[in-house]
Write an enzyme that holds these catalytic residues in place. Structure first.
Site, PDB file in Angstrom:
ATOM      1  N   CYS A  41       0.722  -1.235   0.099  1.00 49.39           N
ATOM      2  CA  CYS A  41      -0.027  -0.069  -0.036  1.00 49.39           C
ATOM      3  C   CYS A  41       1.043   1.157   0.068  1.00 49.39           C
ATOM      4  O   CYS A  41       1.576   1.336   0.971  1.00 49.39           O
ATOM      5  CB  CYS A  41      -0.849   0.068   1.100  1.00 49.39           C
ATOM      6  N   CYS A  61      -0.679   4.289   2.103  1.00 43.85           N
ATOM      7  CA  CYS A  61      -0.837   4.077   3.560  1.00 43.85           C
ATOM      8  C   CYS A  61      -0.315   2.812   4.010  1.00 43.85           C
ATOM      9  O   CYS A  61       0.881   2.635   3.991  1.00 43.85           O
ATOM     10  CB  CYS A  61      -2.345   4.639   4.252  1.00 43.85           C
ATOM     11  N   SER A  62      -1.426   2.094   4.691  1.00 44.74           N
ATOM     12  CA  SER A  62      -0.707   0.828   5.070  1.00 44.74           C
ATOM     13  C   SER A  62      -1.970  -0.336   5.160  1.00 44.74           C
ATOM     14  O   SER A  62      -2.050  -1.119   5.755  1.00 44.74           O
ATOM     15  CB  SER A  62      -0.272   1.053   6.550  1.00 44.74           C
ATOM     16  N   CYS A  63      -2.794  -0.113   3.797  1.00 43.84           N
ATOM     17  CA  CYS A  63      -3.843  -1.181   3.999  1.00 43.84           C
ATOM     18  C   CYS A  63      -3.328  -2.549   3.924  1.00 43.84           C
ATOM     19  O   CYS A  63      -2.318  -2.833   3.139  1.00 43.84           O
ATOM     20  CB  CYS A  63      -4.664  -0.836   2.553  1.00 43.84           C
TER      21      CYS A  63
END
Lengths: 218, 230
Positions: free
Chosen positions: A111, A114-116
């Protein structure tokens, strides 16, 4: 056109203490005193992601896909109903697509914005997945990134990197290691590392006995 | 243009140092508390996931770079709580309560407080993004498409999920995911505005000057508004 003006010199967060643990404590304290959060609910959330939801869920799915051809077909066709039946849906895994590694194609998930990450299947992402280095480099030089995980792909294998830009979460179905023909689902699970389901590792080799920490990277 | 969070393809980063598989989920206690406070505040229903992502992206470039992962979460949460009127700035500067501190009146939103018995249900329900939509799919798998310039077209400088590295690039539709909530609108409380979402594949060679391998690809999930026929 409206303009997004939210760049104050003194943002609200600047009123919090500078030490990170005190910042969290300050927020938790004021929110608790106003009745907005319940510390017991925080404990419950933490216990859920420390002890109940983690890569063991994804490993169960992968092992079953290796062991059961009909399950594998259904999983690759439309994962959500299959995962719902196993109780593996929920927050940050509302819409899941499973992508299969083959000798021709290796899949890897990132991702960049962000940090999906598929929480119900893999839990909370590890630090490296959220790092600037992984987010920046995985899309541009996936093979170099893989080499830092000890993975070298054959020249004939193409890499497909999935950048999780929406609410769809991707799980990699790694290739089943050779020499596991008569293994049970429980035995197979031990070969499925977290990183193999992100695509930064291969499944563990059977000669490691699925011992944690011994990755199957060539 | 986008913001500093949009780092796909950026140069200047070092090696990746993976933690061991069995490493603790939270390397320190306050990381766990930060995650849990954020989730519990989300349950108050004062913002959506797109607004919450945008709050982290809106941190100044200096703060975004300086703060560690969960520090960014805390900073963005504090900002959101004040911006949405849940807390006042002076609440954030409150000294810690002691035994002698008088109790505060319950907040009007206290009725929405997440309690432990509801946690499992709330986490299992999640927040599905698929919606019925009036917008008909314009593309089918196999179609060639071109992405537009990465920018929110509704709010200047606003949230978007089209990364800079994939702007103005030509790719191929792999699959239609159905209609999903549109973050460019939802992050700014302008409605969910659901529209078709596609997985679109780009040849690495079409994105990078020096791709590692001629057959490598990058796939992104992109909303119809980000795409035009190629």
């Amino acid at each position: 056109m409206p303009h997004d003006t939210s760049d104050p010199q003194q943002p609200p967060h600047s009123h919090l203490p500078s030490d990170p643990s005190l910042r969290v404590k300050a927020l938790e304290t004021i929110l608790t005193r106003k009745g907005l959060i319940d510390p017991a609910a925080l404990d419950e959330i933490i216990d859920t992601y420390e002890n109940r939801i983690g890569p063991q869920n994804g490993a169960r799915v992968v092992a079953r896909a290796w062991a059961d051809a009909a399950f594998r077909t259904a999983l690759l066709e439309d994962a959500d109903p299959v995962l719902a039946q196993m109780g593996f849906n929920g927050r940050q895994g509302e819409h899941v697509v499973v992508v299969e590694n083959t000798p021709e194609r290796h899949n890897m998930v990132v991702c960049t914005l962000c940090s999906c990450y598929p929480w119900p299947l893999l839990g909370i992402p590890p630090g490296w997945y959220k790092s600037d280095a992984y987010r920046a480099r995985a899309v541009r030089e996936p093979r170099k990134v893989l080499s830092e995980f000890g993975v070298a792909l054959p020249e004939g294998t193409a890499v497909r990197v999935w950048d999780s830009t929406a609410e769809v979460r991707y799980l990699v179905l790694p290739m089943r290691p050779a020499g596991t023909d008569h293994w049970s689902e429980d035995q197979l699970m031990r070969l499925v590392s977290r990183d193999s389901m992100i695509g930064t590792a291969l499944a563990r080799r059977p000669d490691t006995g699925g011992v944690a920490g011994q990755e199957g990277a060539e | 243009m986008t913001r500093v969070h949009d780092m796909g393809g950026r140069f200047g980063e070092g090696r990746i140092t993976p933690e061991a598989e069995g490493a603790p989920v939270f390397s320190t206690d306050w990381h766990a508390r930060a995650l849990a406070v954020t989730l519990a505040c989300g349950a108050l229903g004062q913002w959506n996931i797109d607004g919450s992502r945008h709050a982290r992206e809106r941190l100044s470039a200096a703060d975004y770079t300086r703060l560690s992962y969960y520090e960014k979460w805390m900073a963005a949460l504090a900002n959101l709580l004040v911006e949405q009127g849940v807390l006042r700035e002076e609440d954030l500067a409150q000294p810690f309560a002691t035994e002698e501190t008088p109790a505060l009146p319950q907040h009007p939103l206290a009725a929405r407080c997440l309690h432990p018995e509801a946690v499992a249900q709330v986490l299992a329900a999640g927040g599905p993004a698929v919606r019925d939509s009036q917008v008909a799919p314009q593309f089918r798998p196999g179609d060639r498409v071109r992405t537009r310039r990465p920018a929110n077209t509704l709010v200047n400088g606003g949230h978007t999920r089209l990364p800079a590295y994939a702007g103005c690039a030509e790719g191929q539709v792999l699959r239609l995911h159905g209609s999903h909530v549109f973050p460019d609108s939802n992050a700014h409380d302008r409605g969910e505005a659901p529209e078709p979402l596609y997985a679109v594949s780009f040849a690495a060679q079409s994105l990078w000057a020096h791709a590692e391998h001629p057959r490598d690809e990058v796939v992104l999930d992109l909303w119809q508004s980000y795409l035009e026929p190629a």
